[in-house]
Design a protein around this motif. Sequence first.
Motif, PDB file in Angstrom:
ATOM      1  N   GLU A   3       0.858  -1.192   0.000  1.00 45.16           N
ATOM      2  CA  GLU A   3       0.000   0.000   0.000  1.00 45.16           C
ATOM      3  C   GLU A   3       0.897   1.246   0.000  1.00 45.16           C
ATOM      4  N   VAL A   4       0.679   2.097  -1.009  1.00 46.14           N
ATOM      5  CA  VAL A   4       1.507   3.293  -1.188  1.00 46.14           C
ATOM      6  C   VAL A   4       0.624   4.523  -1.021  1.00 46.14           C
ATOM      7  N   ARG A   5       1.085   5.465  -0.211  1.00 45.21           N
ATOM      8  CA  ARG A   5       0.362   6.745  -0.068  1.00 45.21           C
ATOM      9  C   ARG A   5       1.271   7.864  -0.577  1.00 45.21           C
ATOM     10  N   MET A   6       0.733   8.682  -1.465  1.00 46.18           N
ATOM     11  CA  MET A   6       1.544   9.750  -2.067  1.00 46.18           C
ATOM     12  C   MET A   6       1.023  11.107  -1.635  1.00 46.18           C
ATOM     13  N   HIS A   7       1.944  11.986  -1.218  1.00 51.19           N
ATOM     14  CA  HIS A   7       1.569  13.346  -0.801  1.00 51.19           C
ATOM     15  C   HIS A   7       2.235  14.357  -1.727  1.00 51.19           C
ATOM     16  N   GLN A  33      -5.103  -0.855  -7.652  1.00 53.86           N
ATOM     17  CA  GLN A  33      -6.115   0.208  -7.662  1.00 53.86           C
ATOM     18  C   GLN A  33      -5.427   1.521  -7.284  1.00 53.86           C
ATOM     19  N   ALA A  34      -5.982   2.642  -7.731  1.00 52.61           N
ATOM     20  CA  ALA A  34      -5.450   3.963  -7.375  1.00 52.61           C
ATOM     21  C   ALA A  34      -6.604   4.932  -7.293  1.00 52.61           C
ATOM     22  N   PHE A  35      -6.558   5.811  -6.304  1.00 52.75           N
ATOM     23  CA  PHE A  35      -7.605   6.832  -6.174  1.00 52.75           C
ATOM     24  C   PHE A  35      -7.064   7.980  -5.331  1.00 52.75           C
ATOM     25  N   PRO A  36      -7.605   9.177  -5.532  1.00 54.48           N
ATOM     26  CA  PRO A  36      -7.106  10.349  -4.803  1.00 54.48           C
ATOM     27  C   PRO A  36      -8.023  10.763  -3.654  1.00 54.48           C
ATOM     28  N   SER A  37      -7.540  11.666  -2.827  1.00 50.09           N
ATOM     29  CA  SER A  37      -8.377  12.337  -1.827  1.00 50.09           C
ATOM     30  C   SER A  37      -7.994  13.812  -1.878  1.00 50.09           C
ATOM     31  N   PHE A  38      -8.951  14.653  -2.241  1.00 53.59           N
ATOM     32  CA  PHE A  38      -8.674  16.084  -2.344  1.00 53.59           C
ATOM     33  C   PHE A  38      -9.178  16.795  -1.108  1.00 53.59           C
ATOM     34  N   GLY A  39      -8.461  17.818  -0.687  1.00 53.89           N
ATOM     35  CA  GLY A  39      -8.982  18.748   0.310  1.00 53.89           C
ATOM     36  C   GLY A  39      -9.568  19.910  -0.470  1.00 53.89           C
ATOM     37  N   PRO A  40      -9.163  21.134  -0.131  1.00 53.20           N
ATOM     38  CA  PRO A  40      -9.611  22.277  -0.914  1.00 53.20           C
ATOM     39  C   PRO A  40      -9.071  22.111  -2.335  1.00 53.20           C
ATOM     40  N   GLU A  41      -9.940  22.175  -3.343  1.00 52.79           N
ATOM     41  CA  GLU A  41      -9.496  21.875  -4.704  1.00 52.79           C
ATOM     42  C   GLU A  41      -8.923  23.110  -5.359  1.00 52.79           C
ATOM     43  N   ARG A  42      -7.674  23.352  -5.163  1.00 46.79           N
ATOM     44  CA  ARG A  42      -7.005  24.458  -5.832  1.00 46.79           C
ATOM     45  C   ARG A  42      -5.548  24.079  -6.044  1.00 46.79           C
ATOM     46  N   ASP A  54      -1.283  -5.907  -5.468  1.00 44.79           N
ATOM     47  CA  ASP A  54      -1.280  -7.224  -4.829  1.00 44.79           C
ATOM     48  C   ASP A  54      -1.222  -8.306  -5.910  1.00 44.79           C
ATOM     49  N   ASP A  55      -0.895  -9.535  -5.482  1.00 47.24           N
ATOM     50  CA  ASP A  55      -0.934 -10.679  -6.405  1.00 47.24           C
ATOM     51  C   ASP A  55      -2.337 -11.258  -6.495  1.00 47.24           C
ATOM     52  N   HIS A  56      -3.231 -10.806  -5.626  1.00 47.42           N
ATOM     53  CA  HIS A  56      -4.602 -11.329  -5.578  1.00 47.42           C
ATOM     54  C   HIS A  56      -5.602 -10.182  -5.711  1.00 47.42           C
ATOM     55  N   THR A  57      -6.842 -10.527  -5.931  1.00 49.80           N
ATOM     56  CA  THR A  57      -7.899  -9.516  -6.035  1.00 49.80           C
ATOM     57  C   THR A  57      -7.914  -8.638  -4.783  1.00 49.80           C
ATOM     58  N   ILE A  58      -8.086  -7.338  -4.991  1.00 50.13           N
ATOM     59  CA  ILE A  58      -8.108  -6.403  -3.853  1.00 50.13           C
ATOM     60  C   ILE A  58      -9.562  -6.064  -3.558  1.00 50.13           C
ATOM     61  N   ILE A  59      -9.983  -6.356  -2.342  1.00 49.97           N
ATOM     62  CA  ILE A  59     -11.381  -6.134  -1.973  1.00 49.97           C
ATOM     63  C   ILE A  59     -11.585  -4.726  -1.402  1.00 49.97           C
ATOM     64  N   THR A  60     -10.680  -4.328  -0.511  1.00 43.48           N
ATOM     65  CA  THR A  60     -10.881  -3.061   0.200  1.00 43.48           C
ATOM     66  C   THR A  60     -10.848  -1.857  -0.743  1.00 43.48           C
ATOM     67  N   ARG A  61     -11.617  -0.815  -0.387  1.00 47.24           N
ATOM     68  CA  ARG A  61     -11.612   0.446  -1.137  1.00 47.24           C
ATOM     69  C   ARG A  61     -11.325   1.619  -0.196  1.00 47.24           C
ATOM     70  N   GLU A  62     -10.867   1.303   1.005  1.00 45.00           N
ATOM     71  CA  GLU A  62     -10.631   2.341   2.023  1.00 45.00           C
ATOM     72  C   GLU A  62      -9.396   3.178   1.678  1.00 45.00           C
ATOM     73  N   PRO A  63      -9.374   4.455   2.113  1.00 44.97           N
ATOM     74  CA  PRO A  63      -8.113   5.202   2.036  1.00 44.97           C
ATOM     75  C   PRO A  63      -7.035   4.479   2.842  1.00 44.97           C
ATOM     76  N   ILE A  64      -5.791   4.650   2.474  1.00 45.50           N
ATOM     77  CA  ILE A  64      -4.701   3.924   3.137  1.00 45.50           C
ATOM     78  C   ILE A  64      -4.227   4.724   4.350  1.00 45.50           C
ATOM     79  N   SER A  65      -4.475   4.191   5.538  1.00 43.42           N
ATOM     80  CA  SER A  65      -4.063   4.899   6.757  1.00 43.42           C
ATOM     81  C   SER A  65      -2.814   4.275   7.381  1.00 43.42           C
ATOM     82  N   VAL A  66      -2.481   3.046   6.985  1.00 41.79           N
ATOM     83  CA  VAL A  66      -1.265   2.389   7.504  1.00 41.79           C
ATOM     84  C   VAL A  66      -0.448   1.922   6.293  1.00 41.79           C
ATOM     85  N   PRO A  67       0.233   2.850   5.633  1.00 35.46           N
ATOM     86  CA  PRO A  67       0.912   2.496   4.369  1.00 35.46           C
ATOM     87  C   PRO A  67       2.219   1.734   4.586  1.00 35.46           C
TER      88      PRO A  67
END
Length: 292
Positions: A3-7, A33-42, A54-67
């Motif tokens: 799990e990778v979190r990019m800032h 899978q990849a998805f963003p989280s925006f704060g103020p959009e500017r 992963d090597d297997h199907t990824i079920i979770t869609r939660e933001p990554i809090s423990v990367p």
Amino acid sequence: MIEVRMHGRGGQGVVASAEMLAVSAIRDGKYAQAFPSFGPERRGAPVVAFCRVDDHTIITREPISVPDVVVVLDPTVLRAVQATAGLKPGGKLVVNTCLRPEELARDLGVGGCTVATVDANRIALQFIGQAITNTAMLGALLKVEPVASLEVLYGLLRERFPAVADMNIQALQAAYDETSVAEFVMGDIVMGDKRKKLVTDLPTWRTIDHACIVFEPGSSVQYYTGDWRSMRPDWNSEKCVKCGKCWMYCPEAAINVDEHRDYKVDYDYCKGCGICAEECPYGVIVMVEECE
Ligand code: SF4
Ligand code: SF4
């Protein structure tokens, strides 16, 4: 699963990086899978994007809090958000900075993880001509965590951005080659002074009351909006005729006047919008690139 979190900041390609990483991993035969989280959009506001491989199907869609891996595309983000929050013991922190891993680890007070640093701003300016560091930081990431192959990523860049692919590939390869990596065991690091300045208990846009109503008068002074800045106003005071137009137009009230009627910017709050430079009738103010 990795799990990778990019800032980074809006406009720096954080979201595109996470997405390109996921697509490359899928082309390598993995699930991603990849998805963003925006704060103020500017442009310039802190942005976070997530990528799971992963090597297997990824079920979770939660933001990554423990990367497993945290990637920081813009070093100024370290003053604005707690980018290292939740990093797993033994995880990897990859940062765009001119500091050595030892210096950064000491400043941040992190231990029990791998720290990788690379001067991606310099590399991006050298190969791309702009401080857009997303492809360089993908190179640094792949050096410490090979979640996708370089060849597949190069192919994706050529497919998506044919006109600028070569320069981005050169930046990515240079960052891959130049990234410095060091491992730190827990207790190795003595917390530096900067960490104390970075940690903040201020409410964020997620924790503030509905409709973003702030009940405490004057509390905006606690929010250093200057952390968002990617360009800063530079003053040539000798040419200033003290007309006060910049002071009047600054939307952050970040320009102060002293007893000699000299106008000075408070860089803790100046957000780098450039309105003062636009409005100054005498060309006193020019916008220059922010450096760390
Ligand atoms: S760039 Fe100029 S107008 Fe904009 S916030 Fe800074 S001082 Fe104010
Ligand atoms: S608008 Fe320009 S000339 Fe007028 S006070 Fe500001 S810097 Fe000086």
